[in-house]
Design a protein around this motif. Structure first.
Motif, PDB file in Angstrom:
ATOM      1  N   GLU A 114       0.796  -1.239   0.000  1.00  0.00           N
ATOM      2  CA  GLU A 114       0.000   0.000   0.000  1.00  0.00           C
ATOM      3  C   GLU A 114       0.821   1.279   0.000  1.00  0.00           C
ATOM      4  O   GLU A 114       0.295   2.346  -0.261  1.00  0.00           O
ATOM      5  CB  GLU A 114      -0.968   0.041   1.197  1.00  0.00           C
ATOM      6  N   LYS A 115       2.099   1.195   0.322  1.00  0.00           N
ATOM      7  CA  LYS A 115       2.876   2.443   0.418  1.00  0.00           C
ATOM      8  C   LYS A 115       4.337   2.235   0.003  1.00  0.00           C
ATOM      9  O   LYS A 115       5.253   2.795   0.584  1.00  0.00           O
ATOM     10  CB  LYS A 115       2.801   2.997   1.846  1.00  0.00           C
ATOM     11  N   GLY A 116       4.556   1.386  -0.999  1.00  0.00           N
ATOM     12  CA  GLY A 116       5.930   1.130  -1.464  1.00  0.00           C
ATOM     13  C   GLY A 116       6.380   2.216  -2.424  1.00  0.00           C
ATOM     14  O   GLY A 116       5.717   2.511  -3.412  1.00  0.00           O
ATOM     15  N   SER A 117       7.514   2.817  -2.117  1.00  0.00           N
ATOM     16  CA  SER A 117       7.961   4.007  -2.868  1.00  0.00           C
ATOM     17  C   SER A 117       8.256   3.736  -4.344  1.00  0.00           C
ATOM     18  O   SER A 117       8.780   2.680  -4.694  1.00  0.00           O
ATOM     19  CB  SER A 117       9.235   4.561  -2.245  1.00  0.00           C
ATOM     20  N   PRO A 118       7.998   4.749  -5.181  1.00  0.00           N
ATOM     21  CA  PRO A 118       8.329   4.662  -6.617  1.00  0.00           C
ATOM     22  C   PRO A 118       9.753   5.142  -6.891  1.00  0.00           C
ATOM     23  O   PRO A 118      10.420   5.677  -5.998  1.00  0.00           O
ATOM     24  CB  PRO A 118       7.324   5.633  -7.242  1.00  0.00           C
ATOM     25  N   PHE A 119      10.222   4.958  -8.109  1.00  0.00           N
ATOM     26  CA  PHE A 119      11.487   5.522  -8.602  1.00  0.00           C
ATOM     27  C   PHE A 119      11.195   6.328  -9.857  1.00  0.00           C
ATOM     28  O   PHE A 119      10.700   5.755 -10.835  1.00  0.00           O
ATOM     29  CB  PHE A 119      12.471   4.415  -9.000  1.00  0.00           C
ATOM     30  N   PRO A 146       3.263  -7.547 -10.249  1.00  0.00           N
ATOM     31  CA  PRO A 146       2.389  -6.992 -11.287  1.00  0.00           C
ATOM     32  C   PRO A 146       2.456  -5.457 -11.246  1.00  0.00           C
ATOM     33  O   PRO A 146       3.101  -4.884 -10.357  1.00  0.00           O
ATOM     34  CB  PRO A 146       0.999  -7.502 -10.887  1.00  0.00           C
ATOM     35  N   LEU A 147       1.795  -4.826 -12.188  1.00  0.00           N
ATOM     36  CA  LEU A 147       1.849  -3.361 -12.292  1.00  0.00           C
ATOM     37  C   LEU A 147       1.494  -2.671 -10.972  1.00  0.00           C
ATOM     38  O   LEU A 147       2.170  -1.728 -10.543  1.00  0.00           O
ATOM     39  CB  LEU A 147       0.895  -2.911 -13.414  1.00  0.00           C
ATOM     40  N   GLU A 148       0.436  -3.162 -10.304  1.00  0.00           N
ATOM     41  CA  GLU A 148      -0.032  -2.479  -9.087  1.00  0.00           C
ATOM     42  C   GLU A 148       0.928  -2.619  -7.901  1.00  0.00           C
ATOM     43  O   GLU A 148       0.788  -1.947  -6.887  1.00  0.00           O
ATOM     44  CB  GLU A 148      -1.449  -2.946  -8.704  1.00  0.00           C
ATOM     45  N   LYS A 149       1.926  -3.500  -8.051  1.00  0.00           N
ATOM     46  CA  LYS A 149       2.939  -3.607  -6.990  1.00  0.00           C
ATOM     47  C   LYS A 149       4.128  -2.695  -7.258  1.00  0.00           C
ATOM     48  O   LYS A 149       5.133  -2.735  -6.558  1.00  0.00           O
ATOM     49  CB  LYS A 149       3.447  -5.045  -6.904  1.00  0.00           C
ATOM     50  N   GLY A 150       4.033  -1.903  -8.341  1.00  0.00           N
ATOM     51  CA  GLY A 150       5.155  -1.023  -8.666  1.00  0.00           C
ATOM     52  C   GLY A 150       6.271  -1.791  -9.339  1.00  0.00           C
ATOM     53  O   GLY A 150       7.446  -1.690  -8.947  1.00  0.00           O
ATOM     54  N   THR A 209       0.771  -0.172  -4.651  1.00  0.00           N
ATOM     55  CA  THR A 209      -0.528   0.161  -4.038  1.00  0.00           C
ATOM     56  C   THR A 209      -1.284  -1.119  -3.676  1.00  0.00           C
ATOM     57  O   THR A 209      -2.441  -1.069  -3.279  1.00  0.00           O
ATOM     58  CB  THR A 209      -1.379   0.991  -5.021  1.00  0.00           C
ATOM     59  N   SER A 210      -0.637  -2.269  -3.861  1.00  0.00           N
ATOM     60  CA  SER A 210      -1.319  -3.551  -3.625  1.00  0.00           C
ATOM     61  C   SER A 210      -1.276  -3.908  -2.134  1.00  0.00           C
ATOM     62  O   SER A 210      -0.695  -3.190  -1.324  1.00  0.00           O
ATOM     63  CB  SER A 210      -0.641  -4.649  -4.448  1.00  0.00           C
ATOM     64  N   GLN A 211      -1.843  -5.052  -1.829  1.00  0.00           N
ATOM     65  CA  GLN A 211      -1.908  -5.512  -0.435  1.00  0.00           C
ATOM     66  C   GLN A 211      -0.676  -6.320  -0.023  1.00  0.00           C
ATOM     67  O   GLN A 211      -0.579  -6.762   1.112  1.00  0.00           O
ATOM     68  CB  GLN A 211      -3.145  -6.413  -0.244  1.00  0.00           C
ATOM     69  N   GLU A 212       0.238  -6.553  -0.977  1.00  0.00           N
ATOM     70  CA  GLU A 212       1.406  -7.384  -0.676  1.00  0.00           C
ATOM     71  C   GLU A 212       2.691  -6.627  -0.931  1.00  0.00           C
ATOM     72  O   GLU A 212       2.739  -5.767  -1.817  1.00  0.00           O
ATOM     73  CB  GLU A 212       1.445  -8.602  -1.603  1.00  0.00           C
ATOM     74  N   ALA A 213       3.751  -6.999  -0.220  1.00  0.00           N
ATOM     75  CA  ALA A 213       5.071  -6.395  -0.461  1.00  0.00           C
ATOM     76  C   ALA A 213       5.618  -6.840  -1.821  1.00  0.00           C
ATOM     77  O   ALA A 213       5.270  -7.909  -2.313  1.00  0.00           O
ATOM     78  CB  ALA A 213       6.030  -6.819   0.640  1.00  0.00           C
ATOM     79  N   ARG A 214       6.466  -5.993  -2.397  1.00  0.00           N
ATOM     80  CA  ARG A 214       7.249  -6.400  -3.583  1.00  0.00           C
ATOM     81  C   ARG A 214       8.691  -6.585  -3.121  1.00  0.00           C
ATOM     82  O   ARG A 214       9.282  -5.649  -2.578  1.00  0.00           O
ATOM     83  CB  ARG A 214       7.180  -5.308  -4.666  1.00  0.00           C
ATOM     84  N   THR A 215       9.240  -7.775  -3.305  1.00  0.00           N
ATOM     85  CA  THR A 215      10.555  -8.103  -2.736  1.00  0.00           C
ATOM     86  C   THR A 215      11.526  -8.467  -3.863  1.00  0.00           C
ATOM     87  O   THR A 215      11.281  -9.422  -4.610  1.00  0.00           O
ATOM     88  CB  THR A 215      10.425  -9.302  -1.766  1.00  0.00           C
TER      89      THR A 215
END
Ligand SMILES: O=C(O)CCC(=O)C(=O)O
Length: 248
Positions: A114-119, A146-150, A209-215
């Protein structure tokens, strides 16, 4: 190893997504390793690495976070094994046209849910300029992006134009007015996929902006004979051989 068609795609576009380079099961183990590492480090330091330019460029990024750790092979042997894994280093060798592959640095990124920073869009060149063009990033995906995870976005073919002027107040980025994130194509990936791109390839990524972390783990590598023009990005572990020998 990459097929001829994959190598041609990389030559034309300056990036390639290699699907399933490691298995989803291996990715899941490494994801856990990343999150444990972030938890350990967060107990005694602030590991947020959100770029100031990301906060300035994206109004939604005022309160976002990006957990990170540089050179994770000093933190867990699982990462030491990964960066010398032949499934990875053989592809790296093909892409840089050298049997010898040398580490520049690596960095784990966790974009929290939900709040993972962009570049903002940028080339990596201004961070660590070298004489040649061998410097290449490999982004290992430890969960689906996916796209919504940045997910990472790239501008195909952009590496062919060489270095561009960057705004270097705080972090190096291209003017968002001239290079909006939307001009780059999204590269959605699955757990186990690895995205390779040249350090002149324009790239960036959006908010999670998704409900899961992107790692992810980004491994930056080069030919040993491609020498730095400055020492602005010396880091611990730089120069480690990931494949072959250092003939310089
Ligand atoms: O992981 C991402 O979303 C992009 C990372 C990136 O652009 C960088 O570290 O240069």
């Amino acid at each position: 190893m990459l097929s001829e068609a994959q190598q041609k795609f990389y030559q034309d576009n300056g990036y390639i997504l290699v699907e399933g380079l490691i298995s989803a099961r291996e990715a899941a183990v490494l994801k856990t390793e990343c999150h444990r590492l972030a938890d350990r480090l967060s107990r005694h330091q602030n590991i947020d690495a959100t770029w100031g330019s990301a906060r300035d460029t994206f109004s939604e990024a005022k309160n976002t976070r990006l957990l990170h750790c540089h050179n994770v092979q000093f933190e867990s042997a699982a990462f030491s094994r990964l960066i010398v894994d032949e499934r990875f280093t053989d592809v790296a060798s093909q892409l840089i046209g050298s049997p010898d592959v040398q580490l520049h640095h690596n960095k784990m990124f966790i974009k929290p849910p939900e709040k993972g920073s962009p570049f903002p869009l940028h080339q990596d060149y201004p961070y660590f300029p070298h004489q040649g063009m061998s410097m290449t990033a490999a982004i290992f995906h430890f969960d689906d992006a996916p796209l919504e995870k940045g997910c990472v976005r790239v501008v195909p073919g952009s590496y062919k134009n060489g270095p561009l002027p960057h705004d270097s107040t705080g972090s190096h980025h291209l003017s968002p007015a001239d290079y909006p994130l939307e001009m780059a194509i999204p590269c959605p990936a699955r757990a186990g996929d690895v995205l390779f791109f040249n350090y002149m390839t324009i790239h960036g990524s959006g908010l999670n902006t998704s409900q899961e972390a992107r790692t992810t783990l980004l491994v930056q590598f080069r030919r040993p004979d491609d020498l730095p023009l400055t020492t602005i990005h010396d880091s611990r572990g730089q120069g480690m051989m990931l494949r072959g020998v250092n003939r310089t």
